[in-house]
Write a protein that holds these residues in place. Sequence first.
Motif, PDB file in Angstrom:
ATOM      1  N   ARG A   6       0.793  -1.159  -0.047  1.00 40.03           N
ATOM      2  CA  ARG A   6      -0.042  -0.065   0.283  1.00 40.03           C
ATOM      3  C   ARG A   6       0.786   1.384  -0.001  1.00 40.03           C
ATOM      4  NH1 ARG A   6      -2.591  -0.834   4.154  1.00 40.03           N
ATOM      5  NH2 ARG A   6      -1.900   0.169   5.751  1.00 40.03           N
ATOM      6  N   ASP A  27      -9.962   6.122  -0.960  1.00 41.76           N
ATOM      7  CA  ASP A  27     -11.081   5.494  -2.063  1.00 41.76           C
ATOM      8  C   ASP A  27     -10.453   4.478  -3.026  1.00 41.76           C
ATOM      9  OD1 ASP A  27     -13.088   6.789  -0.505  1.00 41.76           O
ATOM     10  OD2 ASP A  27     -13.248   8.380  -2.166  1.00 41.76           O
ATOM     11  N   ARG A  28      -9.376   4.807  -3.490  1.00 40.28           N
ATOM     12  CA  ARG A  28      -8.825   4.431  -4.447  1.00 40.28           C
ATOM     13  C   ARG A  28      -8.025   3.066  -4.034  1.00 40.28           C
ATOM     14  NH1 ARG A  28      -6.246   5.140  -9.425  1.00 40.28           N
ATOM     15  NH2 ARG A  28      -5.352   3.010 -10.377  1.00 40.28           N
ATOM     16  N   LEU A  29      -7.487   3.049  -2.830  1.00 36.35           N
ATOM     17  CA  LEU A  29      -6.891   1.834  -1.976  1.00 36.35           C
ATOM     18  C   LEU A  29      -7.819   1.034  -1.115  1.00 36.35           C
ATOM     19  CD1 LEU A  29      -3.431   3.388  -1.195  1.00 36.35           C
ATOM     20  CD2 LEU A  29      -3.792   2.066  -3.125  1.00 36.35           C
ATOM     21  N   GLU A  30      -9.194   1.591  -1.040  1.00 35.56           N
ATOM     22  CA  GLU A  30     -10.159   0.806  -0.436  1.00 35.56           C
ATOM     23  C   GLU A  30      -9.515   0.702   1.117  1.00 35.56           C
ATOM     24  OE1 GLU A  30     -10.951  -2.796  -2.386  1.00 35.56           O
ATOM     25  OE2 GLU A  30     -11.762  -1.796  -4.217  1.00 35.56           O
ATOM     26  N   VAL A  31      -9.298   1.887   1.673  1.00 36.48           N
ATOM     27  CA  VAL A  31      -8.807   1.619   3.169  1.00 36.48           C
ATOM     28  C   VAL A  31      -9.569   3.145   3.695  1.00 36.48           C
ATOM     29  CG1 VAL A  31      -6.768   0.498   3.104  1.00 36.48           C
ATOM     30  CG2 VAL A  31      -6.607   2.925   2.779  1.00 36.48           C
ATOM     31  N   SER A  32      -9.390   3.297   4.976  1.00 39.27           N
ATOM     32  CA  SER A  32      -9.804   4.514   5.793  1.00 39.27           C
ATOM     33  C   SER A  32      -9.020   5.755   5.610  1.00 39.27           C
ATOM     34  CB  SER A  32     -10.131   4.086   7.022  1.00 39.27           C
ATOM     35  OG  SER A  32      -9.026   3.885   7.831  1.00 39.27           O
ATOM     36  N   ALA A  97      -7.046  -7.226  -9.991  1.00 43.65           N
ATOM     37  CA  ALA A  97      -6.353  -6.501  -9.291  1.00 43.65           C
ATOM     38  C   ALA A  97      -5.084  -6.211  -9.650  1.00 43.65           C
ATOM     39  CB  ALA A  97      -6.300  -6.947  -7.592  1.00 43.65           C
TER      40      ALA A  97
END
Length: 325
Positions: A6, A27-32, A97
């Motif tokens: 990441r 949003d792009r990396l799907e984390v907070s 992915a």
Amino acid sequence: MMRASRLVSILLLLQTRGRMTARELADRLEVSARTIYRDIESLHTAGIPLYGDAGPNGGYQLLDGYRTRLTGLTGDEAESLFLAALPGPAAELGLGAVVAAAQLKLMAALPVELRDRAGRIQERFHLDAPSWYRDPEPVTHLPAVADAVWDSHAIQIRYRRWREPEEVERRLEPYGLVLKAGRWYVVARCGEQIRTYRVSQILALHPLPSRFTRPASFSLAGFWRAYTEEFEASLRRGQACVRLSPAGFERLGHLMTPGVVSAAAASASEPDEAGWVRVTVPIESVSHATGEFLRLGGEMEILSPPELRESVAAAAAEIARRHGC
């Protein structure tokens, strides 16, 4: 391992996109966003020259001139670039992915001017492989078939076909996969012949320990081209002579297959006084051609064969009767 990946992705995103907010990165990396803040702090600690600005136009950005060297593609990522224009099929193959990571690394490795051009192409051109008015087919066994293709190992399948017996067992040596109009097909050797099987019709699949050697002379593209030409020719075993109005001749190009349209254009007679022309086109069968030509309504007249003329007339009479005419 996941966090290290990441951190690299954050660097590559900032390198290719320029300024990005924590929300955009999250949003792009799907984390907070909180995770992004921690990752940015870790990058700072590691000596990466990036800074952040507050405010509505703020965000994180690398110092001008800084470029990471962590752009080497893995083997899977390099192979997946061939599917970069087909995100849906790539996801079906389990490579979604991987494709995204490969695209990101490729963009980061490009000079700025080439990166801008690649970005413009991506923004302006999109390939949508499936046909209109058709739901995606379930392809449960596609990843297993793809593994067999890639690793050259045989598979045992239970397959549903259109003639009796409907369910058959087959041992296949799969040579390649083809995506045609949103449908997946596997080209495989079965016994002494190379055949084509629709992946959605595979009911069960078992990998076999035996491996095979794919012939060096085999061309998947060449085989598929010859197969489709033979298949289309086998469907058009008859001919029909049809009289078409100017509107009917024009609509033919929107309603019929390219083979029928080409044959009509090549055989068209000189227009008569009303502008109607005679054409000779291939047909699959009387019943199939009846439905095809009825779509032209009153803009056509079947001249031959007689059985097709009678079939169209009978169908039109039945339609008129049902509508009280």
